[in-house]
Scaffold this active site. Structure first.
Site, PDB file in Angstrom:
ATOM      1  N   ASP A 158      16.206 -32.549   1.456  1.00  0.00           N
ATOM      2  CA  ASP A 158      15.887 -31.784   2.659  1.00  0.00           C
ATOM      3  C   ASP A 158      14.374 -31.559   2.749  1.00  0.00           C
ATOM      4  O   ASP A 158      13.610 -32.003   1.887  1.00  0.00           O
ATOM      5  CB  ASP A 158      16.649 -30.461   2.627  1.00  0.00           C
ATOM      6  N   ASP A 217      21.465 -29.770  12.740  1.00  0.00           N
ATOM      7  CA  ASP A 217      22.732 -29.703  12.022  1.00  0.00           C
ATOM      8  C   ASP A 217      23.889 -29.622  13.017  1.00  0.00           C
ATOM      9  O   ASP A 217      23.804 -28.940  14.044  1.00  0.00           O
ATOM     10  CB  ASP A 217      22.790 -28.446  11.144  1.00  0.00           C
TER      11      ASP A 217
END
Length: 405
Positions: A158, A217
């Site tokens: 990430d 997301d």
């Protein structure tokens, strides 16, 4: 920071070839914990839903026993919140949380491998992960070696607690160290997801990452799924052009089998993710998935389109009044998958008339048109022959034109 930059430049100078780890020749498939289980670490009150070794063993059991593994869903992916809050004080290595992963990551990897599956893990290129656990900014080589020793098969990196200025150096450096371990570790990047205000350097991203997240997301909601479909249809920066064997755009997880989508919306997600050559990472509770949702996830026709070895990402050809039409070249050569999405959420069926010529195909041939989910033959059509399709609200028609020799 200067030491870090010099360190990265030296390592990059040693890397003379582009990413070539032999992985993700077709979009990877498996299961990922984040959307369904997030960062639930309260195992006392949520013993069946917390992020611990029992959860991943249970999902591995279901993948192996219920037909998912045999259909191609082979990755069991751990996401954020798995580690201890502090590294080992002597070795500076990452440690799994001792209460939630008492057996350790090597034992968990061994268990997953015993089921014929692969284990993925999560980290961050910044100082911390998005959930506040130790990041890899100054420990990339150590972490890559640790993952390899544990038997990890995939690493999702990430981009929290960092700056986008670091991305073009840090992600290639991590790939360098992953490859250097000698263990095949699929590299999942979040590189372009943090650069939405600009056009990311997709050719460079594809050079160093197997898959990469480039948008928000996903949530367990139709509006979220639609926003991702729109982003991929808009295709800013032509990111679809860099997709292919070894490198795929990742629109995020499959949420089929949860609570947020209707049956027709679940079909739409499965069809569009197949059209987009997307990684198929389920994020649901495989212990409670309904038979209908399971049959959709395991649909052979949809998986075949998704896993087509050409690896060409489908594109939205046109959209008019809430109707989208997508086209994707597939094998055998000269054949195409097509999806017609009706975004309306009220009213009745919409009649859509299309031909391959309408979609920009120029080869004058004869095709069998089948409906992908059912496998039913709709008929034979030439290049300019119109087919009339009725698509219900929030639904999709998913077809394949197979060229006849």
């Amino acid at each position: 920071m200067m030491h870090y930059i010099v360190y990265c430049v030296i390592a990059l100078a040693s890397q003379v070839a582009a990413l070539d780890n032999g992985l993700a020749r077709t979009p990877p498939m498996g299961w990922l914990s984040w959307q369904r289980f997030r960062c639930q670490i309260d195992c006392d009150n949520y013993p069946d839903e917390c992020v611990n070794e029992d959860l991943y063993k249970a999902m591995a059991d279901r993948l192996a026993a219920d037909g998912y593994r045999d259909a191609g869903y082979v990755y069991v992916n751990i996401d954020d919140c798995w580690s201890a809050k502090q590294r080992d004080p002597v070795t500076n290595r990452l440690l799994p949380d001792p209460k939630r992963f008492p057996s350790g990551m090597k034992a968990l990897a061994d268990y997953v491998h015993s089921k014929g599956l692969k284990l993925g893990i999560y980290g961050d290129m910044g100082t911390l992960t998005c959930g506040g656990y130790p990041g890899s900014k100054f420990t990339m080589e150590t972490d890559a070696n640790t993952f390899a020793e544990w038997g990890i098969d995939s690493f999702k990196m990430d981009g929290c607690y960092s700056t986008t200025d670091d991305f073009s150096v840090a992600y290639p450096i991590m790939e360098f160290y992953l490859n250097k371990t000698g263990r095949p570790i699929l590299f999942s990047c979040s590189w372009p997801a943090y650069e939405q205000s600009t056009i990311p350097d997709y050719p460079r991203i594809a050079k160093y990452c197997n898959i990469w997240r480039n948008f928000d997301d996903i949530d367990d909601a139709w509006d979220s799924v639609k926003s991702i479909i729109k982003y991929y249809g808009d295709d800013h920066g032509n990111f679809s052009s860099v997709a292919g064997p070894g490198n795929f755009n990742d629109p995020d997880m499959i949420v089929i089998g949860n609570k947020g989508l209707s049956e027709s919306e679940e079909e739409a997600q499965m069809a569009l993710w197949a059209m987009m050559a997307a990684p198929l990472f389920l994020s649901n509770d495989l212990r409670t998935v309904t038979p209908r949702a399971k049959s959709l996830i395991l649909n052979k026709g949809a998986i075949a389109i998704n896993q087509d070895k050409l690896g060409i990402q489908g594109k939205r050809i046109w959209q008019i009044n809430g109707i989208q039409v997508w086209l994707r070249p597939v094998l055998p050569l000269g054949s195409y998958a097509v999806a017609v999405l009706n975004e309306y959420q009220g009213g009745a069926h919409t009649r859509v008339s299309i031909s391959l010529a309408d979609l920009g195909v120029t080869e004058n041939a004869v095709y069998n048109l089948t409906e992908v989910f059912s496998g039913n033959l709709i008929g034979k059509f030439g290049l300019k022959d119109e087919v009339v399709i009725k698509v219900d609200v929030s639904s999709v028609f998913f077809g394949k034109y197979t060229i006849l020799s």
